[in-house]
Design a protein around this motif. Structure first.
Motif, mmCIF file in Angstrom:
data_model
loop_
_atom_site.group_PDB
_atom_site.id
_atom_site.type_symbol
_atom_site.label_atom_id
_atom_site.label_comp_id
_atom_site.label_asym_id
_atom_site.label_seq_id
_atom_site.Cartn_x
_atom_site.Cartn_y
_atom_site.Cartn_z
ATOM 1 N N LEU A 50 41.244 34.863 46.092
ATOM 2 C CA LEU A 50 41.567 34.733 47.514
ATOM 3 C C LEU A 50 40.923 33.494 48.116
ATOM 4 O O LEU A 50 41.521 32.815 48.963
ATOM 5 C CB LEU A 50 41.129 35.986 48.270
ATOM 6 C CG LEU A 50 42.003 37.216 48.044
ATOM 7 C CD1 LEU A 50 41.310 38.469 48.537
ATOM 8 C CD2 LEU A 50 43.363 37.043 48.710
ATOM 9 N N LYS A 51 39.731 33.170 47.662
ATOM 10 C CA LYS A 51 39.059 31.950 48.129
ATOM 11 C C LYS A 51 39.873 30.721 47.747
ATOM 12 O O LYS A 51 40.071 29.815 48.561
ATOM 13 C CB LYS A 51 37.652 31.865 47.534
ATOM 14 C CG LYS A 51 36.903 30.621 47.946
ATOM 15 C CD LYS A 51 35.545 30.537 47.291
ATOM 16 C CE LYS A 51 34.868 29.234 47.696
ATOM 17 N NZ LYS A 51 33.689 28.955 46.903
ATOM 18 N N VAL A 52 40.363 30.676 46.517
ATOM 19 C CA VAL A 52 41.193 29.548 46.067
ATOM 20 C C VAL A 52 42.457 29.454 46.925
ATOM 21 O O VAL A 52 42.849 28.369 47.360
ATOM 22 C CB VAL A 52 41.541 29.692 44.567
ATOM 23 C CG1 VAL A 52 42.571 28.661 44.134
ATOM 24 C CG2 VAL A 52 40.287 29.573 43.714
ATOM 25 N N LEU A 53 43.090 30.591 47.174
ATOM 26 C CA LEU A 53 44.306 30.603 47.988
ATOM 27 C C LEU A 53 44.025 30.181 49.427
ATOM 28 O O LEU A 53 44.826 29.453 50.029
ATOM 29 C CB LEU A 53 44.941 31.996 47.966
ATOM 30 C CG LEU A 53 45.576 32.407 46.640
ATOM 31 C CD1 LEU A 53 45.899 33.895 46.628
ATOM 32 C CD2 LEU A 53 46.824 31.579 46.360
ATOM 33 N N ARG A 54 42.883 30.589 49.984
ATOM 34 C CA ARG A 54 42.504 30.175 51.337
ATOM 35 C C ARG A 54 42.272 28.668 51.386
ATOM 36 O O ARG A 54 42.750 27.984 52.287
ATOM 37 C CB ARG A 54 41.226 30.894 51.787
ATOM 38 C CG ARG A 54 41.436 32.161 52.525
ATOM 39 C CD ARG A 54 40.171 32.685 53.215
ATOM 40 N NE ARG A 54 38.906 32.358 52.581
ATOM 41 C CZ ARG A 54 38.305 33.089 51.643
ATOM 42 N NH1 ARG A 54 38.849 34.188 51.210
ATOM 43 N NH2 ARG A 54 37.153 32.719 51.143
ATOM 44 N N GLU A 55 41.506 28.161 50.422
ATOM 45 C CA GLU A 55 41.191 26.731 50.401
ATOM 46 C C GLU A 55 42.433 25.873 50.202
ATOM 47 O O GLU A 55 42.497 24.745 50.684
ATOM 48 C CB GLU A 55 40.146 26.436 49.327
ATOM 49 C CG GLU A 55 38.771 26.972 49.684
ATOM 50 C CD GLU A 55 37.737 26.811 48.588
ATOM 51 O OE1 GLU A 55 38.100 26.434 47.451
ATOM 52 O OE2 GLU A 55 36.549 27.075 48.870
ATOM 53 N N ALA A 56 43.421 26.414 49.499
ATOM 54 C CA ALA A 56 44.676 25.686 49.288
ATOM 55 C C ALA A 56 45.604 25.804 50.498
ATOM 56 O O ALA A 56 46.644 25.146 50.553
ATOM 57 C CB ALA A 56 45.377 26.216 48.039
ATOM 58 N N LYS A 73 50.942 32.271 54.459
ATOM 59 C CA LYS A 73 51.453 31.301 55.430
ATOM 60 C C LYS A 73 52.840 30.859 54.941
ATOM 61 O O LYS A 73 52.943 30.051 54.017
ATOM 62 C CB LYS A 73 50.494 30.125 55.545
ATOM 63 C CG LYS A 73 49.140 30.529 56.142
ATOM 64 C CD LYS A 73 48.110 29.439 56.063
ATOM 65 C CE LYS A 73 48.425 28.310 57.003
ATOM 66 N NZ LYS A 73 47.377 27.270 56.984
ATOM 67 N N PRO A 74 53.903 31.402 55.536
ATOM 68 C CA PRO A 74 55.255 31.134 55.037
ATOM 69 C C PRO A 74 55.630 29.658 55.036
ATOM 70 O O PRO A 74 56.374 29.205 54.160
ATOM 71 C CB PRO A 74 56.165 31.941 55.962
ATOM 72 C CG PRO A 74 55.324 32.436 57.059
ATOM 73 C CD PRO A 74 53.893 32.265 56.686
ATOM 74 N N GLU A 75 55.095 28.893 55.981
ATOM 75 C CA GLU A 75 55.456 27.474 56.039
ATOM 76 C C GLU A 75 54.995 26.712 54.794
ATOM 77 O O GLU A 75 55.629 25.739 54.377
ATOM 78 C CB GLU A 75 54.919 26.814 57.314
ATOM 79 C CG GLU A 75 53.407 26.797 57.456
ATOM 80 C CD GLU A 75 52.796 28.056 58.065
ATOM 81 O OE1 GLU A 75 51.584 28.008 58.345
ATOM 82 O OE2 GLU A 75 53.487 29.062 58.250
ATOM 83 N N VAL A 76 53.912 27.159 54.175
ATOM 84 C CA VAL A 76 53.423 26.510 52.951
ATOM 85 C C VAL A 76 54.392 26.786 51.801
ATOM 86 O O VAL A 76 54.746 25.876 51.042
ATOM 87 C CB VAL A 76 51.999 26.999 52.605
ATOM 88 C CG1 VAL A 76 51.533 26.458 51.269
ATOM 89 C CG2 VAL A 76 51.025 26.611 53.710
#
Length: 103
Positions: A50-56, A73-76
């Motif tokens: 989750l940390k990796v996904l947040r940072e990305a 975040k759908p826009e990503v």
């Protein structure tokens, strides 16, 4: 053309557990407890992903009492899908025009 941001995001989503997390979060906002139940992953392992996904920039957090909820975040995802659509259109044009480099 794929950018370095796109290729970084592809690397992030290439991990099967992270892709599973994003898929689950695409359907509903979940806390870590829910994600542990759904994935069967250990809480510490899940927190690292989750940390990796947040940072990305793929997911964001939403505090709720003593829990932290995660949502995608759908826009990503849309931006990445757009890059793949452009790549597919370029490939289609290349195939249809039989474009090839001479040896």
């Amino acid at each position: 053309m794929m950018t370095s941001v796109d290729t970084d995001l592809i690397r992030v989503l290439a991990d099967p557990l992270r892709l599973q997390i994003v898929t689950l979060l695409a359907h509903e906002t979940l806390c870590t407890t829910h994600l542990v139940e759904e994935t069967g992953a250990k809480q510490t392992n899940l927190s690292n992903h989750l940390k990796v996904l947040r940072e990305a920039g793929v997911v964001e957090t939403e505090p709720c009492g003593r829990f932290t909820y995660y949502k995608v975040k759908p826009e990503v995802i849309e931006a990445l899908a757009g890059s793949f659509s452009e790549l597919a259109a370029t490939a289609r044009t290349t195939v249809e025009s039989n474009r090839k480099r001479a040896c």
